[in-house]
Design a protein around this motif. Structure first.
Motif, mmCIF file in Angstrom:
data_model
loop_
_atom_site.group_PDB
_atom_site.id
_atom_site.type_symbol
_atom_site.label_atom_id
_atom_site.label_comp_id
_atom_site.label_asym_id
_atom_site.label_seq_id
_atom_site.Cartn_x
_atom_site.Cartn_y
_atom_site.Cartn_z
ATOM 1 N N GLY A 1 33.896 6.554 -41.924
ATOM 2 C CA GLY A 1 34.791 5.985 -40.925
ATOM 3 C C GLY A 1 34.358 6.203 -39.491
ATOM 4 N N SER A 2 33.155 6.729 -39.287
ATOM 5 C CA SER A 2 32.688 7.043 -37.930
ATOM 6 C C SER A 2 32.188 5.826 -37.160
ATOM 7 C CB SER A 2 31.552 8.068 -38.004
ATOM 8 O OG SER A 2 30.404 7.485 -38.594
ATOM 9 N N GLY A 3 32.005 4.704 -37.855
ATOM 10 C CA GLY A 3 31.443 3.528 -37.204
ATOM 11 C C GLY A 3 29.924 3.591 -37.134
ATOM 12 N N PHE A 4 29.337 4.632 -37.750
ATOM 13 C CA PHE A 4 27.883 4.804 -37.780
ATOM 14 C C PHE A 4 27.429 5.047 -39.206
ATOM 15 C CE2 PHE A 4 28.875 5.800 -33.430
ATOM 16 C CZ PHE A 4 27.809 5.266 -32.726
ATOM 17 N N GLN A 5 26.232 4.578 -39.523
ATOM 18 C CA GLN A 5 25.623 4.821 -40.831
ATOM 19 C C GLN A 5 24.154 5.138 -40.594
ATOM 20 O OE1 GLN A 5 27.496 4.472 -43.639
ATOM 21 N NE2 GLN A 5 25.899 4.995 -45.067
ATOM 22 N N ASN A 6 23.708 6.308 -41.006
ATOM 23 C CA ASN A 6 22.316 6.735 -40.820
ATOM 24 C C ASN A 6 21.893 6.622 -39.357
ATOM 25 O OD1 ASN A 6 22.070 7.272 -43.565
ATOM 26 N ND2 ASN A 6 21.426 5.187 -44.009
ATOM 27 N N GLY A 7 22.789 6.980 -38.456
ATOM 28 C CA GLY A 7 22.470 6.987 -37.031
ATOM 29 C C GLY A 7 22.539 5.636 -36.359
ATOM 30 N N LYS A 8 22.904 4.591 -37.082
ATOM 31 C CA LYS A 8 22.967 3.250 -36.502
ATOM 32 C C LYS A 8 24.421 2.800 -36.413
ATOM 33 C CE LYS A 8 18.494 1.959 -38.304
ATOM 34 N NZ LYS A 8 17.748 1.140 -39.221
ATOM 35 N N ALA A 9 24.757 2.144 -35.303
ATOM 36 C CA ALA A 9 26.121 1.656 -35.117
ATOM 37 C C ALA A 9 26.417 0.546 -36.121
ATOM 38 C CB ALA A 9 26.313 1.141 -33.698
ATOM 39 N N MET A 10 27.607 0.571 -36.657
ATOM 40 C CA MET A 10 28.039 -0.427 -37.625
ATOM 41 C C MET A 10 28.809 -1.531 -36.897
ATOM 42 S SD MET A 10 26.972 0.921 -40.475
ATOM 43 C CE MET A 10 27.834 0.126 -41.789
ATOM 44 N N MET A 11 29.213 -2.535 -37.638
ATOM 45 C CA MET A 11 29.936 -3.661 -37.058
ATOM 46 C C MET A 11 31.369 -3.261 -36.681
ATOM 47 S SD MET A 11 30.408 -7.463 -38.672
ATOM 48 C CE MET A 11 31.182 -6.929 -40.159
ATOM 49 N N GLY A 12 32.014 -2.438 -37.497
ATOM 50 C CA GLY A 12 33.403 -2.066 -37.252
ATOM 51 C C GLY A 12 33.512 -0.842 -36.362
ATOM 52 N N PRO A 13 34.646 -0.679 -35.708
ATOM 53 C CA PRO A 13 34.835 0.484 -34.826
ATOM 54 C C PRO A 13 35.098 1.759 -35.617
ATOM 55 C CG PRO A 13 36.845 -0.782 -34.930
ATOM 56 C CD PRO A 13 35.807 -1.560 -35.710
ATOM 57 N N LYS A 14 35.117 2.854 -34.905
ATOM 58 C CA LYS A 14 35.392 4.165 -35.498
ATOM 59 C C LYS A 14 36.858 4.213 -35.907
ATOM 60 C CE LYS A 14 35.615 9.016 -34.193
ATOM 61 N NZ LYS A 14 35.421 9.980 -33.117
ATOM 62 N N ILE A 15 37.111 4.594 -37.155
ATOM 63 C CA ILE A 15 38.483 4.772 -37.628
ATOM 64 C C ILE A 15 38.737 6.231 -38.000
ATOM 65 C CG2 ILE A 15 38.848 2.396 -38.363
ATOM 66 C CD1 ILE A 15 38.086 3.180 -41.195
ATOM 67 N N PHE A 16 37.697 7.038 -37.988
ATOM 68 C CA PHE A 16 37.798 8.468 -38.268
ATOM 69 C C PHE A 16 38.669 9.116 -37.191
ATOM 70 C CE2 PHE A 16 36.483 12.872 -37.974
ATOM 71 C CZ PHE A 16 36.276 13.247 -39.285
ATOM 72 N N GLY A 17 39.650 9.902 -37.604
ATOM 73 C CA GLY A 17 40.493 10.615 -36.650
ATOM 74 C C GLY A 17 41.794 9.915 -36.309
ATOM 75 N N GLN A 18 41.968 8.672 -36.746
ATOM 76 C CA GLN A 18 43.240 7.992 -36.494
ATOM 77 C C GLN A 18 44.278 8.494 -37.501
ATOM 78 O OE1 GLN A 18 43.122 3.730 -36.166
ATOM 79 N NE2 GLN A 18 41.108 3.750 -35.187
ATOM 80 N N SER A 19 45.537 8.494 -37.083
ATOM 81 C CA SER A 19 46.600 8.968 -37.973
ATOM 82 C C SER A 19 46.896 7.923 -39.043
ATOM 83 C CB SER A 19 47.880 9.240 -37.177
ATOM 84 O OG SER A 19 48.460 8.021 -36.757
ATOM 85 N N GLU A 20 47.532 8.379 -40.085
ATOM 86 C CA GLU A 20 47.899 7.489 -41.187
ATOM 87 C C GLU A 20 48.793 6.345 -40.686
ATOM 88 O OE1 GLU A 20 50.487 7.741 -45.324
ATOM 89 O OE2 GLU A 20 49.646 9.589 -44.487
ATOM 90 N N GLU A 21 49.738 6.655 -39.810
ATOM 91 C CA GLU A 21 50.640 5.621 -39.285
ATOM 92 C C GLU A 21 49.899 4.584 -38.431
ATOM 93 O OE1 GLU A 21 53.778 4.484 -39.827
ATOM 94 O OE2 GLU A 21 53.546 5.870 -41.509
ATOM 95 N N GLN A 22 48.988 5.065 -37.570
ATOM 96 C CA GLN A 22 48.189 4.138 -36.754
ATOM 97 C C GLN A 22 47.401 3.195 -37.655
ATOM 98 O OE1 GLN A 22 45.948 7.217 -34.655
ATOM 99 N NE2 GLN A 22 46.510 6.243 -32.722
ATOM 100 N N LEU A 23 46.784 3.760 -38.658
ATOM 101 C CA LEU A 23 45.958 2.972 -39.565
ATOM 102 C C LEU A 23 46.798 1.960 -40.335
ATOM 103 C CD1 LEU A 23 43.749 5.916 -40.766
ATOM 104 C CD2 LEU A 23 42.899 3.893 -39.583
ATOM 105 N N TYR A 24 47.946 2.411 -40.845
ATOM 106 C CA TYR A 24 48.812 1.494 -41.589
ATOM 107 C C TYR A 24 49.264 0.338 -40.704
ATOM 108 C CZ TYR A 24 52.786 -0.617 -43.814
ATOM 109 O OH TYR A 24 53.646 -1.546 -44.334
#
Length: 168
Positions: free
Chosen positions: A99-122
């Protein structure tokens, strides 16, 4: 009038095709046809092959770097915490395996979702599904999920920081 124009264009195109076939040296057994005939035979008789086009052996340094990069990738993937198959199939290709928005040191297409609360995500997931937030990829992924599925996914992603701490 339209039929006459279409007929004339068709004849013109057919004429160009015939002209190309007649003019092409491959069809006349010229030098180009020999190259195509000899292509890939592997007998080493092709004089057009130069030293610069021959495959070159990799140096020991390059081989070591490739092996080291493969180990780094493997270590990075092994160090990630466990996620569900649902997250892997729906989310990880854009947001990364953790969920960091990174894979093997490269930025992914989607934003970082790591660290968001369950309610924010829902709320975000529900907004994407309902069309209140516009993203065709998200809407397509969520369209067949019900409210319970969205809550389960939001809960799992909301637990990522805790899972990461437990992994350390």
């Amino acid at each position: 009038m339209k039929n006459i124009i279409v007929g004339a264009l068709t004849l013109f195109i057919i004429g160009l095709m015939v002209f190309t076939a007649m003019d092409d040296p491959v069809y006349h057994g010229g030098e180009h046809s020999k190259v195509i005939k000899d292509f890939g035979t592997g007998d080493g008789k092709n004089q057009n092959m130069t030293a610069s086009t021959a495959p070159q052996e990799k140096s020991d340094r390059e081989k070591e770097n490739e092996e080291l990069n493969a180990l780094r990738d493997k270590a990075g993937n092994a160090g990630a915490f466990k996620v569900s198959n649902e997250y892997k199939s729906k989310c990880s290709s854009c947001h990364g395996t953790n969920g960091s928005g990174f894979q093997n040191g490269k930025a992914m297409m989607g934003p970082k979702i790591f660290g968001q609360s369950e309610e924010q995500l829902y709320k975000s997931l529900a907004d994407f599904k309902a069309g209140r937030r516009e993203n065709m990829i998200m809407k397509g992924l969520l369209i067949k999920l019900n409210d319970e599925d969205l809550r389960r996914l939001a809960k799992e992603i909301g637990e990522f920081p805790q899972r990461a701490k437990e992994r350390e």
